[in-house]
Design a protein around this motif. Structure first.
Motif, PDB file in Angstrom:
ATOM      1  N   GLN A  86      -8.825 -49.738  10.464  1.00 42.74           N
ATOM      2  CA  GLN A  86      -7.734 -49.549  11.127  1.00 42.74           C
ATOM      3  C   GLN A  86      -6.460 -49.013  10.369  1.00 42.74           C
ATOM      4  O   GLN A  86      -5.671 -47.863  10.670  1.00 42.74           O
ATOM      5  N   GLN A 127      -4.718 -48.425  25.522  1.00 40.21           N
ATOM      6  CA  GLN A 127      -4.941 -48.139  24.134  1.00 40.21           C
ATOM      7  C   GLN A 127      -4.340 -46.619  23.835  1.00 40.21           C
ATOM      8  O   GLN A 127      -3.610 -46.517  22.636  1.00 40.21           O
ATOM      9  N   LEU A 169     -17.555 -49.079  23.727  1.00 41.38           N
ATOM     10  CA  LEU A 169     -16.757 -48.317  22.908  1.00 41.38           C
ATOM     11  C   LEU A 169     -16.983 -46.752  23.142  1.00 41.38           C
ATOM     12  O   LEU A 169     -16.290 -46.080  23.357  1.00 41.38           O
ATOM     13  N   SER A 175     -12.865 -49.610  15.537  1.00 38.00           N
ATOM     14  CA  SER A 175     -12.998 -49.733  17.011  1.00 38.00           C
ATOM     15  C   SER A 175     -14.366 -50.462  17.173  1.00 38.00           C
ATOM     16  O   SER A 175     -14.079 -51.594  18.163  1.00 38.00           O
TER      17      SER A 175
END
Length: 296
Positions: free
Chosen positions: A14, A79, A191, A235
């Motif tokens: 990330q 998100q 996801l 993720s």
């Protein structure tokens, strides 16, 4: 402790994605740079899901599973908002300071997790969350200079943290709602569904509001592809961690991302670290270490 390994990998990926998105913001704007992580991350997520199904020889979970959709919609939309707010803060403040604001998230995640998912945390884990968050606040809040720009950045950063907290709870709730026997398949499936929703929503939004940005995104496909890969990889490991432990544990350990961000800020963006920020980093390390001991 497998969740801790997943979280550290996710935090590293990330950090790389955030750094790339920060650079893309100057060329694509906040909405365009936000869209990159979802649009280019989706194909990689699909490949991850196919790979897990081939290895496990299991079918994907059902899209009609009761309770799955409210949670996944909460996670996906929160998100999108969180990412846009995060990039806005990064344009106003240093890379590491923006990351620090957002990492006030653990306390919010712990509260949301207790209220919505009934995730219990031990006394030791609660103290660890407080210590790590204190480290974040030490890095973020400057004594004296709180002008309008800094106040605005703080509010945006705290808002981003709250939205990321809601997204974490939404994703953990969606994975648990699937009640699937293999947590890797369940997490990767969630996801893919979330990225499909996010990519579709932002593509439609930009097509209606600013189609020129979509063309710019396609022209910048190489750096966007890297941001998408890092986003999907990060993720995927966040989701795996959410599948096997409380979201508050994951997001507290995730404060080590600030350490990664400090490295990026110092060596790539050439931004110096102050003594106060170093004190904050020490508190974060102590808090994270306490969390590992409390959950071991």
């Amino acid at each position: 402790m497998l969740w801790a390994v997943f979280t550290i990998i996710a935090a590293a990926a990330q950090t790389a994605r955030n750094a790339m998105q920060r650079e893309l913001t100057t060329k694509l704007g906040t909405a365009g740079a936000t869209h990159v992580r979802f649009l280019f991350g989706f194909p990689f997520a699909v490949l991850f899901l196919i790979g897990t199904m081939v290895v496990t020889k299991l079918p994907p979970p059902s899209l009609t599973t009761p309770g799955f959709w409210p949670w996944i919609v909460l996670g996906a939309l929160s998100q999108i908002i969180a990412t846009a707010l995060m990039l806005s803060v990064m344009n106003r403040r240093s890379f590491v300071a923006a990351t620090a604001y957002i990492k006030t998230e653990p306390v919010q995640v712990a509260v949301f997790g207790l209220v919505f998912l009934h995730d219990q945390i031990s006394a030791g884990a609660a103290v660890a969350i407080i210590v790590a968050t204190a480290g974040v606040l030490t890095m973020s809040i400057k004594p004296a200079a709180a002008d309008a720009v800094r106040l605005g950045s703080t509010l945006l950063g705290l808002g981003a943290g709250a939205m990321f907290a809601l997204s974490a709870i939404g994703y953990r709730g969606a994975i648990l709602a699937l009640a699937y026997p293999n947590f890797v398949v369940a997490a990767t499936f969630a996801l893919v569904v979330s990225l499909a929703m996010q990519a579709g929503t932002l593509t439609l939004f930009l097509a209606l509001r600013d189609p020129l940005v979509l063309r710019r995104i396609l022209r910048l496909w190489r750096p966007s592809m890297f941001a998408g890969l890092m986003g999907a990889l990060g993720s995927a490991f966040w989701f795996l961690a959410f599948a096997i432990t409380a979201a508050s544990n994951v997001r507290t350990l995730a404060t080590i991302e600030i350490l990664f961000a400090q490295v990026v800020s110092t060596f790539i963006f050439k931004q110096n670290v102050s003594f106060r920020e170093m004190c904050g980093i020490v508190l974060i390390i102590v808090g994270v270490s306490m969390l590992i001991c409390a959950t071991a």
